[in-house]
Design an enzyme around this catalytic site. Structure first.
Site, mmCIF file in Angstrom:
data_model
loop_
_atom_site.group_PDB
_atom_site.id
_atom_site.type_symbol
_atom_site.label_atom_id
_atom_site.label_comp_id
_atom_site.label_asym_id
_atom_site.label_seq_id
_atom_site.Cartn_x
_atom_site.Cartn_y
_atom_site.Cartn_z
ATOM 1 N N TRP A 1 0.693 -1.184 0.119
ATOM 2 C CA TRP A 1 0.225 0.079 0.108
ATOM 3 C C TRP A 1 0.890 1.222 -0.150
ATOM 4 O O TRP A 1 0.408 2.018 -0.478
ATOM 5 C CB TRP A 1 -1.046 0.047 1.079
ATOM 6 C CG TRP A 1 -1.556 1.220 1.581
ATOM 7 C CD1 TRP A 1 -3.050 1.475 0.833
ATOM 8 C CD2 TRP A 1 -1.558 2.328 1.998
ATOM 9 N NE1 TRP A 1 -3.607 2.679 1.268
ATOM 10 C CE2 TRP A 1 -2.495 3.284 1.908
ATOM 11 C CE3 TRP A 1 -0.422 2.846 2.701
ATOM 12 C CZ2 TRP A 1 -2.598 4.656 2.502
ATOM 13 C CZ3 TRP A 1 -0.334 4.092 3.245
ATOM 14 C CH2 TRP A 1 -1.415 4.964 3.041
ATOM 15 N N HIS A 2 1.937 1.183 0.527
ATOM 16 C CA HIS A 2 2.939 2.343 0.668
ATOM 17 C C HIS A 2 3.672 2.705 -0.807
ATOM 18 O O HIS A 2 3.947 3.925 -0.558
ATOM 19 C CB HIS A 2 3.948 2.266 1.884
ATOM 20 C CG HIS A 2 3.518 2.205 3.357
ATOM 21 N ND1 HIS A 2 2.575 1.406 3.966
ATOM 22 C CD2 HIS A 2 3.196 3.647 4.093
ATOM 23 C CE1 HIS A 2 2.204 1.688 5.114
ATOM 24 N NE2 HIS A 2 2.687 3.223 5.151
ATOM 25 N N GLY A 3 3.924 1.738 -1.575
ATOM 26 C CA GLY A 3 4.257 2.181 -2.734
ATOM 27 C C GLY A 3 4.709 0.872 -3.423
ATOM 28 O O GLY A 3 4.783 -0.333 -3.156
#
Length: 490
Positions: free
Chosen positions: A338-340
């Protein structure tokens, strides 16, 4: 438009005055003004990205109504699946298209085939990870009948695009935000003053702490191969403080802004670096995201796996521990992703997943050992030792989070833990160190408060204003310039 910009310094007072003086207690006027302000705020970046936000909001408003009005269970499930596929499909396309293509090409190459990947220059819409999660929780909660679908499009669209939270959260649940939007807000002086205090503290930790540390962190992580391990340790510690100050600063400003407008948002950070263990850390760090993954991923996966296991043990593990391991690994794999779109984030997530699994596994044996040795769980030496160990592990995981690649992170840590760790780190930025130490000291002393500037306990008005003046002076004279918030890239 960003919180620490001159445009926002003009935007917020204008909206505040119009909101309370023009709208009065007419909830329709209040919400219309806030929606217009929210779209202006978001569209300031790029009006094309605003079109995507409006389209996503309208789609989920309509799919929510369809799920709610349909009585057949299979039809409701089909509508939910359609909503999930489209919402997650948009997120995957904008955020992960190139990552998945490159990963597929790499996997095929391992089989001896060579494919040419197609890389598309896709602009990542700012805040898409956050507002997609907002709409996902909305339609999932309607399907589970935890909330009813909102019939008023103005109310629904405002809940998906409310400007204090649209770019980087907190990820406010519809169950708590929608009732606040439906009901007219009444100006509360104490609530507004506390909002201003929280905004001031957020600006301090962002501008005076995070933005001052940013150049040093960038230089150290870029030129790590020529620096001693002691300097790399300083760089890792600086980044540990920077990312917290940057994101907590954003959250403070967002919550404070909402308070000025009569809303109460959930707390997003609760002094996490003073945690005793990794489990406590994740109860205090990015609380809105952690609880979102807990409720919409970890618990459903746990229940799904538990229904399929009828034995007391699985592969020599207790069933409850096995279920926890599976659910944790899935949750933290997706939390990292989700963060990247980078393997560094996936490894960062899996590291925290493993640490939480180890914590969960050792709780029983640890309790028995302490009981046998007659050691109190609250022994000050044990508390400090566990706190230091937890913080040290968190610092190591942040290296992967910050690094450009996995090889970069590994090389950085190898050099950090080399013999050069005992060397003098060289010239250090004394101004930045002093401001950081002041920040940590204030947070530790005020850790029982919702935020450090919640100074109602200081009765003398002159003393309170003295605190405000000092904080403003540090921001003005020692600020590190205007830089984007780190979490905008996620």
């Amino acid at each position: 438009m960003i919180f620490n910009s001159l445009e926002y310094a003009v935007f917020l007072p204008v909206i505040f005055i119009l909101y309370w003086l023009v709208s009065g207690r007419d909830v329709k006027v209040q919400n219309s003004l806030l929606l217009a302000a929210s779209y202006l705020f978001y569209g300031w970046w790029d009006w094309k990205l605003l079109i995507l936000l409006v389209a996503v909001s309208l789609f989920n408003y309509l799919i929510g109504l369809a799920i709610s009005s349909n009585k057949a269970r299979k039809s409701k499930r089909l509508l939910l699946i359609i909503g999930l596929v489209i919402d997650l499909g948009l997120l995957a396309t904008f955020k992960y298209f190139n990552f998945f293509i490159e990963g597929f090409v790499d996997m095929i190459s391992l089989l001896g085939y060579q494919l040419k990947g197609t890389v598309i220059n896709i602009v990542l819409p700012v805040g898409i990870s956050f507002y997609i999660f907002l709409v996902l929780s909305y339609i999932i909660d309607i399907y589970k009948e935890n909330i009813t679908a909102e019939s008023n499009p103005l109310t629904a669209l405002l809940s998906f695009g409310f400007f204090p939270i649209i770019l980087a959260g907190p990820i406010q649940r519809p169950s708590s935000l929608l009732p606040q939007i439906r009901n007219p807000r009444v100006f509360n002086y104490d609530h507004a003053v506390d909002g201003l205090r929280q905004i001031l503290w957020g600006l301090f930790v962002k501008i005076a702490v995070a933005d001052n540390l940013a150049p040093w962190v960038n230089d150290i992580f870029t030129g790590y191969s020529d620096l001693p391990g002691s300097t790399l340790l300083v760089g890792a510690l600086f980044y540990t403080v920077q990312i917290y100050a940057d994101f907590a600063g954003y959250s403070h400003i967002a919550i404070g802004t909402a308070s000025l407008l009569g809303f109460r948002l959930m707390k997003n950070f609760d002094y996490p670096y003073f945690s005793r263990d990794i489990n406590e850390f994740w109860k205090k760090w990015h609380i809105s995201l952690t609880t979102w993954f807990r409720d919409y991923l970890f618990l459903p996966v746990s229940f799904s796996v538990s229904w399929k296991i009828k034995t007391e043990r699985v592969i020599l593990l207790r069933t409850d521990l096995f279920i926890y391991i599976i659910a944790s690994l899935v949750t933290w794999l997706l939390t990292g992703l989700w963060h990247g779109a980078n393997y560094t984030f996936i490894i960062w997530g899996m590291m925290h997943g493993v640490l939480l699994i180890l914590y969960h596994w050792q709780k029983g044996p640890r309790k028995q050992l302490f009981k046998r040795l007659r050691i109190s769980n609250n022994n000050i030496i044990i508390v400090i030792a566990e706190g230091v160990l937890t913080f040290s592990l968190i610092v190591i995981t942040w290296v992967f989070f910050r690094a450009d690649s996995v090889s970069h992170a590994v090389a950085y840590l190898q050099r950090l833990f080399s013999r050069s760790l005992t060397m003098a780190p060289g010239d250090l930025p004394m101004k930045e160190i002093l401001i950081t130490l002041l920040f940590i000291l204030v947070e530790f002393v005020r850790r029982k408060k919702a935020h450090p500037l919640q100074i109602n306990d200081i009765r003398q008005q002159w003393a309170r204003w003295g605190v405000y003046i000092v904080v403003i002076a540090v921001i003005m004279f020692f600020g590190g310039g205007t830089q984007k918030f780190i979490y905008f890239q996620f």
